[in-house]
Every structure is written in C-alpha cells, then in structure tokens.
Scaffold this active site. Structure first.
Site, short mmCIF file in Angstrom:
data_model
loop_
_atom_site.label_atom_id
_atom_site.label_comp_id
_atom_site.label_asym_id
_atom_site.label_seq_id
_atom_site.Cartn_x
_atom_site.Cartn_y
_atom_site.Cartn_z
N ASN A 1 31.71 33.23 41.31
CA ASN A 1 32.51 34.10 40.42
C ASN A 1 33.95 34.16 40.90
OD1 ASN A 1 31.03 35.51 38.10
ND2 ASN A 1 29.55 35.69 39.79
N ARG B 1 26.93 45.26 48.92
CA ARG B 1 26.89 46.57 49.56
C ARG B 1 27.21 47.63 48.53
NH1 ARG B 1 27.34 47.10 55.02
NH2 ARG B 1 27.05 45.04 55.84
N ILE B 2 26.61 48.78 48.72
CA ILE B 2 26.93 49.89 47.83
C ILE B 2 28.09 50.66 48.43
CG2 ILE B 2 26.06 52.05 46.85
CD1 ILE B 2 23.25 50.56 46.99
N ASN C 1 32.84 45.48 38.83
CA ASN C 1 31.74 44.71 39.42
C ASN C 1 31.10 43.86 38.34
OD1 ASN C 1 29.65 43.99 41.31
ND2 ASN C 1 28.29 45.46 40.30
N HIS D 1 27.33 42.36 37.33
CA HIS D 1 25.91 42.51 37.66
C HIS D 1 25.09 41.56 36.80
CE1 HIS D 1 22.32 44.42 39.12
NE2 HIS D 1 21.88 44.44 37.87
N ASP E 1 25.45 50.49 40.14
CA ASP E 1 25.62 49.74 38.88
C ASP E 1 25.61 50.66 37.66
OD1 ASP E 1 25.65 47.31 40.34
OD2 ASP E 1 23.47 47.30 40.39
N GLU F 1 28.34 34.72 33.51
CA GLU F 1 29.16 35.54 34.42
C GLU F 1 30.54 34.93 34.57
OE1 GLU F 1 27.39 36.80 38.15
OE2 GLU F 1 25.38 36.47 37.38
#
Ligand code: GAR
Length: 221
Positions: A18, A95-96, A111, A113, A149, A178
């Site tokens: 990406n 990572r969150i 982000n 997903h 998310d 994506e």
C-alpha cells in the site's frame, strides 16, 4: 487541507505494497501529496527498503526500546511533527494506537482495513470473512479514532468471495482494491473535499454519479 501539497507520514509494519501504491500515485502527480517519512515498528520490513529506493526517509522505531506504549508513540509523534506531517497514513501498521496518539493527531490519521467495516475489524479481516461465509467482502479507508477500526468511513470497495477462496486468495483480491482506494482517499483529503459530520464522511460537491468512482463497484478478477 487543500490547495497545497499534503505532507504524508506513512506507518508500516511489513511489506508495504500500500505504501508503494501511495508513493507511485504521488510521484506520478496523480495526487497532490508527498510521502515525507515512513516509520516502521519492525526492523525487518520491506516497506522501509521501498521508501529508501524512492529517496524517502525511512525510520525504524523499536517499541521495545521504550518503557511503555505512550512513550513509543510519543517518539513516533515527535518524528512526524518534526517533519510537519499533515496526514498520517497507517498502511499495514499492526498496532492499535492509544488515545494519547489519536488525540494528538485527531482527524489527521487514516487507515486501510481489508474488510467492509464494521464487519470483521481487527486482525485477519480476510480470514474472518472467509470463515463467516460472506459472499461479498472488500476494503475500507477510514479515519482512526480510539476504537479498533471504528472511525468514520471514507471509501469502501467490494470484491466477491468465491466458494473455493481461502484467506490468501481473498486477501490477494482485496489487496488490488486497496491499492486503488487508498490513494483515492488521500486525494480527496488533499483536495479539501472531505468533511466529517459525526460518524459520516461527506465528500463535498460529489455528484451522485461519482459514487461509483469513490466506491468502485464489485470487481470480479
Ligand atoms: C493490507 O492488507 C492491509 O489492509 C492490512 O495489512 C496489509 C498490509 O499490506 N492491514 C490490516 O490488517 C490492519 N489491521 P501491505 O504492507 O502490503 O500494504
């Protein structure tokens, strides 16, 4: 934002396809943005090599070198701020982020997903979709909030799930989408066309017929 070249900081943990798509769109002037720094939380991450090949600063910040999550995130935040990053793009960053980081850069973190949120958040979005037996899955670009998310959705693209799919075959089909929608979302933000109203992201001046451009119709490979 809008009217200028948006300065992007991209956070990665791995191979960075990406990231590559974002870099290519910027270099080809398809979006008014430039990647100014790439940060990885993993030492061995091919995305760092991709950045270097394009003359982009590539940093490894080791979470283990810090006493806790917040100090690690503070270090990342300081590096991003030092370079006047306008928008932080998470691209396979596994990572969150804590409320501390989200607050510090509120509304400026996005982000991608690999599922149609709010279905299948968290890890292995593609495997979750296969196991659940859904017939359509896809990917989502969204703003990052304190949840997993769960932030406002900017763009989604759908792909079919075939009976003989496994996590890997579905992931490959989703990944192609994506690479298209992440740069598209960045373009909308760079052009100042995005407005967030509560949970909803409004694309300014979007004619109804543009809907299918921003949310590409089902792609059957
Ligand atoms: C992508 O499929 C991305 O959507 C996913 O990781 C992959 C990274 O690939 N992200 C997540 O699952 C985040 N929860 P890449 O490194 O080749 O861009």
């Amino acid at each position: 934002m809008g009217g200028k070249i948006l300065r992007l900081g991209v956070l990665i943990s791995g191979r960075g396809t990406n990231l590559q798509s974002i870099i290519d769109h910027c270099e080809q002037k398809k979006i008014p943005a430039e990647v100014v720094v790439v940060i990885s939380d993993k030492k061995v991450a091919y995305g760092l090599e991709r950045a270097k090949k394009h003359g982009i600063e590539a940093l490894f910040i080791d979470p283990k070198a810090f006493p806790g999550k917040e100090s690690f995130e503070k270090a990342m935040g300081d590096e991003l701020e030092k370079r006047n990053v306008d928008l932080i793009c998470l691209a396979g960053f596994m990572r969150i982020l804590s409320p501390y980081f989200v607050n510090r850069f509120r509304g400026r973190i996005i982000n991608i997903h690999p599922a149609l949120l709010p279905s299948f958040p968290g890890l292995h979005g593609q495997g979750q979709a296969v196991n659940h037996g859904v017939k359509i899955s896809g990917c989502t670009v969204h703003f990052v909030d304190e949840g997993v998310d769960s932030g406002p959705i900017i763009i989604q693209a759908a792909v079919p799930v075939f009976d003989d799919d496994d996590e890997d075959t579905l992931a490959a089909r989703i990944l192609k989408c994506e690479h298209k929608i992440y740069p598209m979302a960045i373009k909308l933000i760079a052009e100042g066309r995005i407005k967030v109203e509560g949970r909803k992201v409004i694309i300014k001046d979007a004619a109804k017929k543009e809907w299918a451009v921003f949310n590409p119709p089902l792609e059957i490979d």
